[in-house]
Scaffold this active site. Structure first.
Site, PDB file in Angstrom:
ATOM      1  N   CYS A  18       1.548  -0.787   7.828  1.00  0.00           N
ATOM      2  CA  CYS A  18       2.530  -0.636   8.897  1.00  0.00           C
ATOM      3  C   CYS A  18       2.269  -1.713   9.953  1.00  0.00           C
ATOM      4  CB  CYS A  18       2.509   0.712   9.583  1.00  0.00           C
ATOM      5  SG  CYS A  18       2.854   2.078   8.493  1.00  0.00           S
TER       6      CYS A  18
ATOM      7  N   ARG B 247       2.826  -6.241   6.253  1.00  0.00           N
ATOM      8  CA  ARG B 247       1.990  -5.055   6.451  1.00  0.00           C
ATOM      9  C   ARG B 247       2.589  -3.798   5.829  1.00  0.00           C
ATOM     10  NH1 ARG B 247      -1.798  -6.098  10.428  1.00  0.00           N
ATOM     11  NH2 ARG B 247      -2.173  -3.886  10.700  1.00  0.00           N
TER      12      ARG B 247
ATOM     13  N   TRP C 276       4.753   1.341   5.790  1.00  0.00           N
ATOM     14  CA  TRP C 276       4.168   1.508   4.458  1.00  0.00           C
ATOM     15  C   TRP C 276       3.845   2.995   4.403  1.00  0.00           C
ATOM     16  CZ3 TRP C 276      -0.295   3.145   1.993  1.00  0.00           C
ATOM     17  CH2 TRP C 276      -0.505   2.689   0.688  1.00  0.00           C
TER      18      TRP C 276
ATOM     19  N   ASN D 172       0.730   2.740  13.829  1.00  0.00           N
ATOM     20  CA  ASN D 172       0.077   2.216  12.623  1.00  0.00           C
ATOM     21  C   ASN D 172      -1.266   2.928  12.508  1.00  0.00           C
ATOM     22  OD1 ASN D 172      -1.860  -0.797  12.090  1.00  0.00           O
ATOM     23  ND2 ASN D 172      -1.154   0.641  10.576  1.00  0.00           N
ATOM     24  N   GLY D 173      -1.470   3.608  11.378  1.00  0.00           N
ATOM     25  CA  GLY D 173      -2.738   4.322  11.190  1.00  0.00           C
ATOM     26  C   GLY D 173      -2.470   5.692  10.606  1.00  0.00           C
TER      27      GLY D 173
ATOM     28  N   GLU E 195      -9.640 -12.678 -10.709  1.00  0.00           N
ATOM     29  CA  GLU E 195      -8.667 -12.991  -9.667  1.00  0.00           C
ATOM     30  C   GLU E 195      -7.326 -13.417 -10.292  1.00  0.00           C
ATOM     31  OE1 GLU E 195      -8.208 -12.428  -6.727  1.00  0.00           O
ATOM     32  OE2 GLU E 195      -6.873 -13.946  -5.914  1.00  0.00           O
TER      33      GLU E 195
ATOM     34  N   LYS F 101      -3.796 -11.503  -9.611  1.00  0.00           N
ATOM     35  CA  LYS F 101      -2.595 -12.169  -9.084  1.00  0.00           C
ATOM     36  C   LYS F 101      -1.397 -11.841  -9.967  1.00  0.00           C
ATOM     37  CE  LYS F 101      -3.474 -12.834  -5.891  1.00  0.00           C
ATOM     38  NZ  LYS F 101      -4.701 -12.516  -5.283  1.00  0.00           N
TER      39      LYS F 101
ATOM     40  N   GLU G 125      -0.320  -8.141  -9.596  1.00  0.00           N
ATOM     41  CA  GLU G 125       0.215  -7.843  -8.256  1.00  0.00           C
ATOM     42  C   GLU G 125       1.660  -8.290  -8.094  1.00  0.00           C
ATOM     43  OE1 GLU G 125      -3.029  -8.130  -4.708  1.00  0.00           O
ATOM     44  OE2 GLU G 125      -2.748  -9.973  -5.828  1.00  0.00           O
TER      45      GLU G 125
ATOM     46  N   HIS H 140     -16.436  -6.227 -27.344  1.00  0.00           N
ATOM     47  CA  HIS H 140     -16.845  -4.825 -27.174  1.00  0.00           C
ATOM     48  C   HIS H 140     -15.666  -3.933 -26.787  1.00  0.00           C
ATOM     49  CE1 HIS H 140     -20.963  -5.968 -27.737  1.00  0.00           C
ATOM     50  NE2 HIS H 140     -20.834  -6.914 -26.807  1.00  0.00           N
TER      51      HIS H 140
ATOM     52  N   LYS I 181      -0.630  -5.868   2.771  1.00  0.00           N
ATOM     53  CA  LYS I 181      -1.658  -6.878   2.923  1.00  0.00           C
ATOM     54  C   LYS I 181      -2.891  -6.348   3.638  1.00  0.00           C
ATOM     55  CE  LYS I 181      -2.260 -11.662   3.566  1.00  0.00           C
ATOM     56  NZ  LYS I 181      -2.572 -11.767   2.134  1.00  0.00           N
TER      57      LYS I 181
HETATM   58  C1  G6P Z   1      -5.129  -5.617   0.003  1.00  0.00           C
HETATM   59  C2  G6P Z   1      -4.414  -6.931  -0.170  1.00  0.00           C
HETATM   60  C3  G6P Z   1      -5.305  -7.911  -0.929  1.00  0.00           C
HETATM   61  C4  G6P Z   1      -6.651  -8.055  -0.225  1.00  0.00           C
HETATM   62  C5  G6P Z   1      -7.332  -6.698  -0.001  1.00  0.00           C
HETATM   63  C6  G6P Z   1      -8.528  -6.822   0.915  1.00  0.00           C
HETATM   64  O1  G6P Z   1      -5.287  -4.988  -1.221  1.00  0.00           O
HETATM   65  O2  G6P Z   1      -3.187  -6.742  -0.858  1.00  0.00           O
HETATM   66  O3  G6P Z   1      -4.672  -9.172  -0.988  1.00  0.00           O
HETATM   67  O4  G6P Z   1      -7.477  -8.856  -0.993  1.00  0.00           O
HETATM   68  O5  G6P Z   1      -6.411  -5.804   0.628  1.00  0.00           O
HETATM   69  O6  G6P Z   1      -8.088  -7.206   2.181  1.00  0.00           O
HETATM   70  P1  G6P Z   1      -8.988  -7.952   3.245  1.00  0.00           P
HETATM   71  O7  G6P Z   1      -8.085  -8.152   4.429  1.00  0.00           O
HETATM   72  O8  G6P Z   1     -10.123  -7.023   3.560  1.00  0.00           O
HETATM   73  O9  G6P Z   1      -9.443  -9.218   2.656  1.00  0.00           O
END
Ligand code: G6P
Length: 610
Positions: free
Chosen positions: A2, A27, A74, A100-101, A483, A487, A490, A506, A605
Site C-alpha cells: 500500500c 507498492r 494491496w 499502510n500497514g 534469480e 524473474k 514473477e 536427484h 515491491k
Molecule cells: C518483494 C519484492 C522483491 C524483493 C523482496 C525483498 O518480494 O517483490 O522484488 O526482492 O520483496 O524486498 P527488499 O526491499 O527487502 O529487498
C-alpha cells in the site's frame, strides 16, 4: 504494501495526488482512492483497479481542492472492492484516513466500538482506526492528543494520513512500523510512503521516526514525538532526481532499470574504490580491531535480495576467513542460530522496509551482533535501526521485479567483503588490486551484455509459449539461476524452477522433455566442466538448452539451441554479467505474453507485512 500520500498547498490536489499515486503504484495496485477537503466538506473517490481507473473517475468529476490524501492498495483485510478501498471515514464523515500497514488488534477494537453503536461498512482494519480516531477526538478536541491515544491503542504497523472536515488548512500524519516521509515544498507540503511520490515537486525531505506525528500546512510543518513533545527535525536533500522515477522513453520501468545497471555499478563503486583498494572508512566506522573481533557473518534478506546475498556468500568465503551463513529473513528470525557480539549481521533490503528483514535485524541486534544494512533507501527503517549502513546508489526502482537493485546489492556486498578482507588481513594487496581493477571494468562489461539484447529476442520468441522452465547453474552461478527463474515466474507467470546443476539428477531431471527449456548459466570458471556434464544430461533427455556462456565458448554452443555470450571476467564477478540475459529473457517473454510487467499480479515491491 500500500502507498499513501497527502498533499496541502495551492495546486489542484486531485491532480497532484493522482500523479503521486502513480509513482507509488509499485507498492500495491488492486484499488485506489482519494479524499479531498472541499469547502469544509470531505469528498471521497475510490475505484477498484489501477490508479488510472481512479483517474478516469476524477477526470469526469473534476473536483477542485487544495488538500487531500490518497491511497493505492494491496489487499490484506477484505477483498478487492470499492468498500474496502481507502480512504475510510468515520460514521459522521468528519475524518477521512488512509493507512499502510496492519492493525493486529482491530477485531477487539471493532467489537468494542460496535457495542457502542458504531457501524462499519468495510472488512478492513483501517476503518476501525478512523472510527476510533473520531471517538477519541470527540473527547480531546485535539489531534495530537488523539493520535497519542491511538498510538497506545493500536498494535501492529501503520503509516497514516488524515484529513479533517472542518480544518481547511491542515492535514496530519503519523507512523509506527511503516515508512512515512514528508516533502517540503514552496507553499506546499507532502507526506508519502516513499520519496518518488513527491520528487517532481520537491527534493527536500524529512524522515519521520517511530511514533512521530506531523501536522502539515501550506506554510510548513510541525512534528511531535509519541509522548507529544515537539521535535526539531532535520531537512534532507534527496539525491534522486525526477528523471530517475520516470520511464525515460522505455515502455516499462523494468526495461529501463535493466539498462541502468552499468550506471548503477559506476555510482556504487565511485569514491569507494581507488588505487587498488576498497575504502569504506567514510561510511563504516570499523576499526581493524572491530573487524578482527567478528568471527562469523550472517547475511539475511528476502526475495531477490536473498539471492544477492547468496552470490556474496561465495565472495565472503573466498576473501575473508569468516564463517558465513546466509538465510531468508522469515526463517532466520525463528531459528536458534548462534549470534552474539562476535557476529557481523548484514541485512540486505532494497526498500529497507521488509517486515521480516526488520524483525530479523531486531533479533540479531538483541543478541549482540553488529548490524549492517545494505539498502537503497536512505532514511528507511532498516537504515535507521542498524549500527552501520552502506547505500546501494541505484536510484529509485519502480518496477516490482528487482533488477538494478540486485546488481547494486551484489556490488555493495562485494565492496564490504573486500574491505573486511583487508581489515582482517586475509587478502594480499596485489590480489585486492587485481580484483578492484577488474571490478571497475564490470560496468562496461555489463553494458556490452546489454548490447546483446537483440540476440535474446528470438530466444524469447521461441519459448514464450512453454509452461515450464528449468534454470541451472553451479557455484556462484547457482544463485544467478535462482534469480533468473524468479524473474521469469514473477513477470510472465510461467512456472520456472531453479536447481543447483549437480542436483538435477536427484529429481528435476524427471521433468525434462522437449517442451521444457533448460536455461544453463555456465561461464568459464572452476565449475565450467562439471556444468557441461549437466548440460549433456539434459540434452540426452531432448530438453532444449539455452546457454549463458563466456564469449568464444564452443562447447556450450555445441549442445545448446541458443546461447547468449557474456565477456570474460573473474569467477566472482560473473553474476553481474550472467544475470543480465536472464533479466532480459524474462522481460521479453513477459512482453510477448502481454503481461503487466511493472506490476505483476499479487506482488508488491515493498512487503511490509510478515
Ligand atoms: C518483494 C519484492 C522483491 C524483493 C523482496 C525483498 O518480494 O517483490 O522484488 O526482492 O520483496 O524486498 P527488499 O526491499 O527487502 O529487498
Amino acid at each position: 504494501m500500500c502507498g499513501i500520500v497527502g498533499y496541502i498547498g495551492m495546486k489542484n490536489a486531485s491532480d497532484v495526488i493522482l500523479d503521486s499515486l502513480r509513482r507509488l503504484e509499485y507498492r500495491g495496485y488492486d484499488s485506489a482512492g482519494m479524499a479531498l477537503g472541499i469547502d469544509g466538506q470531505i469528498e471521497i473517490y475510490k475505484e477498484v483497479g489501477k490508479v488510472a481507473d481512479l483517474g478516469a473517475i476524477l477526470e469526469k468529476r473534476k473536483p477542485l481542492a487544495t488538500r487531500g490524501i490518497g491511497h493505492t492498495r494491496w489487499a490484506t483485510h477484505g477483498g478487492v472492492t470499492v468498500a474496502n478501498a481507502h480512504p475510510h471515514s468515520d460514521g459522521s464523515k468528519r475524518f477521512a484516513l488512509v493507512h499502510n500497514g496492519i492493525i493486529e488488534n482491530y477485531l477487539d477494537i471493532k467489537e468494542e466500538l460496535e457495542l457502542e453503536g458504531e457501524e462499519f461498512i468495510s472488512e478492513t482494519d483501517t476503518e476501525v482506526i478512523v472510527h476510533l480516531l473520531a471517538k477519541v477526538f470527540e473527547q480531546t478536541q485535539d489531534m495530537i492528543q488523539t493520535v497519542t491515544v491511538l498510538q497506545e491503542r493500536l498494535r501492529g504497523s501503520f503509516a497514516i494520513a488524515v484529513i479533517q472536515q472542518d480544518c481547511d488548512d491542515r492535514i496530519f500524519c503519523f507512523r509506527k512500523g511503516s515508512p512515512l516521509v514528508l516533502g517540503i515544498g514552496e507553499g506546499e507540503m507532502f507526506c508519502a510512503s516513499d520519496i518518488p511520490a513527491f520528487l517532481p515537486y520537491t527534493r527536500q525531505a524529512v524522515y519521520l521516526d517511530e511514533g512521530e506525528i506531523a501536522e502539515l500546512s501550506p506554510r510548513g510543518f510541525r512534528v511531535w514525538n509519541e509522548g507529544g513533545t515537539l521535535q526539531e527535525k532535520p531537512v534532507n536533500l534527496v539525491e534522486w532526481d525526477v528523471d530517475m522515477a520516470e520511464k525515460g522513453g522505455f515502455s516499462h520501468y523494468m526495461h529501463k532499470e535493466i539498462h541502468e545497471q552499468g550506471m548503477v555499478l559506476r555510482s556504487t563503486l565511485k569514491g569507494r574504490v581507488s588505487e587498488g583498494q576498497v575504502d569504506l572508512s567514510e561510511e563504516l566506522d570499523w576499526s581493524p580491531r572491530d573487524a578482527a573481533r567478528w568471527n562469523r557473518i550472517h547475511i539475511i534478506a528476502c526475495g531477490t535480495s536473498y539471492y544477492a546475498a547468496l552470490v556474496a556468500e561465495r565472495a565472503f568465503e573466498k576473501w575473508t576467513d569468516l564463517d558465513v551463513k546466509v538465510d531468508i529473513a522469515s526463517e532466520y528470525r525463528y531459528r536458534r542460530i548462534k549470534c552474539d557480539q562476535d557476529t557481523l549481521a548484514v541485512f540486505v533490503s532494497q526498500s529497507g522496509e521488509t517486515a521480516d528483514t526488520l524483525a530479523a535485524q531486531r533479533k540479531a541486534r538483541a543478541d549482540g551482533a553488529h548490524c549492517l544494512a545494505i539498502t537503497n533507501v536512505r532514511g528507511s527503517t532498516l537504515a535507521r535501526e542498524v549500527h552501520s549502513v552502506l547505500l546501494l546508489k541505484a536510484g529509485p526502482e519502480i518496477g516490482v521485479a528487482a533488477t538494478k537493485t540486485f546488481t547494486g546489492q551484489m556490488a555493495t556486498l562485494f565492496l564490504a567483503a573486500l574491505y573486511l578482507a583487508r581489515l582482517r588481513g586475509t587478502i594480499a594487496a596485489d590480489e585486492e588490486e587485481r580484483l578492484t581493477t577488474e571490478f571497475l571494468q564490470i560496468p562496461y562489461k555489463v553494458e556490452k551484455v546489454l548490447e546483446k539484447e537483440k540476440d535474446i529476442l528470438p530466444v524469447a520468441n521461441t519459448c514464450a509459449d512453454r509452461s515450464n522452465f528449468l534454470f541451472i547453474g553451479r557455484g556462484i552461478s547457482f544463485p544467478v539461476a535462482l534469480e533468473g527463474a524468479l524473474k521469469l515466474k514473477e513477470i510472465s507467470y510461467i512456472h520456472a524452477e531453479a536447481y543447483a546443476a549437480g542436483e538435477m539428477k536427484h529429481g528435476p531431471i524427471a521433468l525434462l522433455e522437449p517442451k521444457v527449456p533448460v536455461v544453463v548459466v555456465n561461464p568459464r570458471d572452476s565449475m565450467y566442466e562439471k556444468t557441461l556434464s549437466n548440460i549433456q544430461e539434459a540434452r540426452a533427455r531432448n530438453a532444449p538448452i539455452i546457454g549463458i556462456c563466456t564469449e568464444g565458448d564452443i562447447l556450450v554452443k555445441k549442445h545448446a539451441r541458443a546461447v547468449v555470450e557474456v565477456p570474460w571476467t573473474d569467477e566472482e564477478f560473473s553474476p553481474f554479467l550472467t544475470v543480465v540475459p536472464l533479466q532480459l529473457l524474462a522481460y521479453h517473454i513477459a512482453k510477448i505474453l502481454e503481461r503487466e510487467i511493472d506490476q505483476p499480479r499479487n506482488l508488491a515491491k515493498s512487503v511490509t507485512v510478515e
